[in-house]
Design a protein around this motif. Structure first.
Motif, PDB file in Angstrom:
ATOM      1  N   GLY A   1     -32.500  15.048  85.303  1.00 28.16           N
ATOM      2  CA  GLY A   1     -33.020  15.777  84.150  1.00 28.16           C
ATOM      3  C   GLY A   1     -32.109  16.913  83.738  1.00 28.16           C
ATOM      4  N   TYR A   2     -31.590  17.640  84.720  1.00 28.49           N
ATOM      5  CA  TYR A   2     -30.666  18.740  84.417  1.00 28.49           C
ATOM      6  C   TYR A   2     -29.360  18.212  83.810  1.00 28.49           C
ATOM      7  N   LEU A   3     -28.830  17.136  84.367  1.00 28.83           N
ATOM      8  CA  LEU A   3     -27.582  16.576  83.846  1.00 28.83           C
ATOM      9  C   LEU A   3     -27.743  16.088  82.409  1.00 28.83           C
ATOM     10  N   LEU A   4     -28.880  15.461  82.115  1.00 27.66           N
ATOM     11  CA  LEU A   4     -29.100  14.933  80.769  1.00 27.66           C
ATOM     12  C   LEU A   4     -29.503  16.028  79.792  1.00 27.66           C
TER      13      LEU A   4
ATOM     14  N   HIS B   1     -36.714  19.830  74.503  1.00 25.64           N
ATOM     15  CA  HIS B   1     -35.508  19.094  74.876  1.00 25.64           C
ATOM     16  C   HIS B   1     -35.488  18.824  76.381  1.00 25.64           C
ATOM     17  N   ALA B   2     -35.967  19.804  77.166  1.00 20.83           N
ATOM     18  CA  ALA B   2     -36.008  19.627  78.621  1.00 20.83           C
ATOM     19  C   ALA B   2     -36.978  18.520  79.020  1.00 20.83           C
ATOM     20  N   ALA B   3     -38.129  18.439  78.330  1.00 17.55           N
ATOM     21  CA  ALA B   3     -39.103  17.387  78.638  1.00 17.55           C
ATOM     22  C   ALA B   3     -38.517  16.007  78.356  1.00 17.55           C
ATOM     23  N   LYS B   4     -37.771  15.875  77.258  1.00 18.39           N
ATOM     24  CA  LYS B   4     -37.119  14.599  76.948  1.00 18.39           C
ATOM     25  C   LYS B   4     -36.078  14.252  78.000  1.00 18.39           C
ATOM     26  N   ALA B   5     -35.326  15.259  78.448  1.00 15.74           N
ATOM     27  CA  ALA B   5     -34.295  15.018  79.461  1.00 15.74           C
ATOM     28  C   ALA B   5     -34.917  14.550  80.767  1.00 15.74           C
ATOM     29  N   VAL B   6     -36.039  15.162  81.167  1.00 17.52           N
ATOM     30  CA  VAL B   6     -36.712  14.757  82.409  1.00 17.52           C
ATOM     31  C   VAL B   6     -37.269  13.334  82.278  1.00 17.52           C
ATOM     32  N   ALA B   7     -37.849  13.028  81.094  1.00 18.07           N
ATOM     33  CA  ALA B   7     -38.410  11.689  80.888  1.00 18.07           C
ATOM     34  C   ALA B   7     -37.322  10.620  80.969  1.00 18.07           C
ATOM     35  N   VAL B   8     -36.178  10.886  80.336  1.00 15.84           N
ATOM     36  CA  VAL B   8     -35.078   9.910  80.396  1.00 15.84           C
ATOM     37  C   VAL B   8     -34.449   9.915  81.789  1.00 15.84           C
ATOM     38  N   GLY B   9     -34.390  11.093  82.416  1.00 13.58           N
ATOM     39  CA  GLY B   9     -33.803  11.179  83.751  1.00 13.58           C
ATOM     40  C   GLY B   9     -34.597  10.451  84.815  1.00 13.58           C
TER      41      GLY B   9
ATOM     42  N   MET C   1     -28.709  11.197  75.667  1.00 16.32           N
ATOM     43  CA  MET C   1     -29.375  11.185  76.982  1.00 16.32           C
ATOM     44  C   MET C   1     -29.497   9.767  77.518  1.00 16.32           C
ATOM     45  N   VAL C   2     -29.897   8.841  76.653  1.00 15.80           N
ATOM     46  CA  VAL C   2     -30.023   7.436  77.081  1.00 15.80           C
ATOM     47  C   VAL C   2     -28.652   6.901  77.496  1.00 15.80           C
ATOM     48  N   GLY C   3     -27.607   7.286  76.750  1.00 12.36           N
ATOM     49  CA  GLY C   3     -26.256   6.876  77.141  1.00 12.36           C
ATOM     50  C   GLY C   3     -25.888   7.417  78.504  1.00 12.36           C
ATOM     51  N   GLY C   4     -26.255   8.671  78.785  1.00 12.34           N
ATOM     52  CA  GLY C   4     -25.993   9.236  80.110  1.00 12.34           C
ATOM     53  C   GLY C   4     -26.778   8.531  81.198  1.00 12.34           C
ATOM     54  N   ALA C   5     -28.045   8.171  80.898  1.00 12.80           N
ATOM     55  CA  ALA C   5     -28.856   7.445  81.874  1.00 12.80           C
ATOM     56  C   ALA C   5     -28.232   6.088  82.198  1.00 12.80           C
ATOM     57  N   CYS C   6     -27.732   5.399  81.183  1.00 14.46           N
ATOM     58  CA  CYS C   6     -27.065   4.106  81.418  1.00 14.46           C
ATOM     59  C   CYS C   6     -25.797   4.285  82.249  1.00 14.46           C
ATOM     60  N   PHE C   7     -25.099   5.370  82.021  1.00 13.44           N
ATOM     61  CA  PHE C   7     -23.888   5.626  82.814  1.00 13.44           C
ATOM     62  C   PHE C   7     -24.237   5.795  84.290  1.00 13.44           C
ATOM     63  N   TRP C   8     -25.262   6.599  84.598  1.00 12.52           N
ATOM     64  CA  TRP C   8     -25.637   6.803  85.992  1.00 12.52           C
ATOM     65  C   TRP C   8     -26.210   5.534  86.615  1.00 12.52           C
ATOM     66  N   LEU C   9     -26.915   4.735  85.826  1.00 15.77           N
ATOM     67  CA  LEU C   9     -27.397   3.450  86.340  1.00 15.77           C
ATOM     68  C   LEU C   9     -26.225   2.528  86.670  1.00 15.77           C
ATOM     69  N   ALA C  10     -25.180   2.580  85.853  1.00 17.29           N
ATOM     70  CA  ALA C  10     -23.995   1.773  86.136  1.00 17.29           C
ATOM     71  C   ALA C  10     -23.340   2.207  87.445  1.00 17.29           C
ATOM     72  N   ILE C  11     -23.241   3.511  87.661  1.00 17.66           N
ATOM     73  CA  ILE C  11     -22.681   4.009  88.918  1.00 17.66           C
ATOM     74  C   ILE C  11     -23.519   3.537  90.101  1.00 17.66           C
ATOM     75  N   GLU C  12     -24.841   3.601  89.947  1.00 14.00           N
ATOM     76  CA  GLU C  12     -25.724   3.153  91.026  1.00 14.00           C
ATOM     77  C   GLU C  12     -25.561   1.658  91.303  1.00 14.00           C
ATOM     78  N   ALA C  13     -25.389   0.870  90.228  1.00 19.08           N
ATOM     79  CA  ALA C  13     -25.195  -0.569  90.414  1.00 19.08           C
ATOM     80  C   ALA C  13     -23.889  -0.852  91.159  1.00 19.08           C
ATOM     81  N   PHE C  14     -22.857  -0.059  90.904  1.00 18.28           N
ATOM     82  CA  PHE C  14     -21.588  -0.246  91.598  1.00 18.28           C
ATOM     83  C   PHE C  14     -21.670   0.195  93.066  1.00 18.28           C
ATOM     84  N   LEU C  15     -22.467   1.227  93.346  1.00 20.64           N
ATOM     85  CA  LEU C  15     -22.518   1.792  94.694  1.00 20.64           C
ATOM     86  C   LEU C  15     -23.528   1.102  95.610  1.00 20.64           C
ATOM     87  N   THR C  16     -24.492   0.379  95.052  1.00 22.82           N
ATOM     88  CA  THR C  16     -25.517  -0.249  95.891  1.00 22.82           C
ATOM     89  C   THR C  16     -24.922  -1.219  96.914  1.00 22.82           C
TER      90      THR C  16
END
Length: 213
Positions: free
Chosen positions: A113-116, A74-82, A125-140
């Motif tokens: 990876g830890y958050l996911l 599960h940790a390896a999947k989280a790091v890969a998605v993270g 996990m993919v949903g969480g990755a999209c959420f953080w990408l959205a935050i990054e898009a707003f903050l850029t």
């Protein structure tokens, strides 16, 4: 007197003849049993319940140890998605600073990876990755704006150069906002959808188990 048992069949302690569990007297020798078979049944039931309780405690202890351990798959999947939001943060910060900042990627992978890892399924996990990408898009755009007024204008010694850097930075901020804001909204909606689907898929087996029970 103690009523002895061979296997599941009690017998008389005086003559050794087989007797019934509820018998008060031995049919062979007439020895009074005084309901001692019930005492033995009670002792056997008590021993069985203690054994079952010990087995249950062992199972609970095993489950707790499994929960406390790290699920490396599960940790390896989280790091890969993270890696995806970590790469997004690296690109966003590098664009805002007009130079590559590799430390953002190095720190971003274990952090995301830890958050996911806290999420139960890959879809979550993919949903969480999209959420953080959205935050990054707003903050850029905000990061670009801060860098433009804090650093970019100071790199030019002349007033004209500083004004040109400021104007160019503002234009870049506007473009980043026009592009990043809708992308952020889309990514946020995707994350919400994936979270709902993940919750539904997690609750369906539980609901099926309750209906079966």
């Amino acid at each position: 007197m103690i009523l002895y048992e061979i296997g599941y069949m009690p017998y008389c302690p005086e003559c050794g003849a087989d007797v019934g569990e509820s018998a008060s007297f031995c049919q062979e020798c007439g020895h009074a049993l005084n309901g001692e078979s019930k005492d033995i049944d009670d002792q056997a039931a008590t021993t069985g319940s203690q054994t079952s309780s010990t087995g249950g405690e062992s199972a609970d202890t095993g489950e707790e140890q499994e929960e406390e351990g790290i699920n490396w798959g599960h940790a390896a999947k989280a790091v890969a998605v993270g890696f995806i939001p970590a790469l997004g943060a690296y690109v966003g910060v590098s664009v805002a600073a007009y130079q590559a900042i590799g430390i953002v990627l190095v720190l971003g992978i274990p952090i995301f990876g830890y958050l996911l890892y806290q999420r139960s399924t890959v879809k979550a996990m993919v949903g969480g990755a999209c959420f953080w990408l959205a935050i990054e898009a707003f903050l850029t755009p905000l990061a670009l704006l801060i860098y433009t007024f804090a650093f970019a204008s100071q790199e030019s010694m002349t007033a004209a150069g500083q004004a040109g850097a400021a104007i160019g930075g503002i234009i870049l901020v506007i473009v980043a906002f026009l592009v990043g804001f809708p992308i952020g909204v889309v990514l946020y909606l995707i994350s919400r959808r994936l979270d709902v689907d993940a919750d539904d898929s997690t609750s369906e087996p539980s609901a099926g188990g309750q209906a079966t029970g």
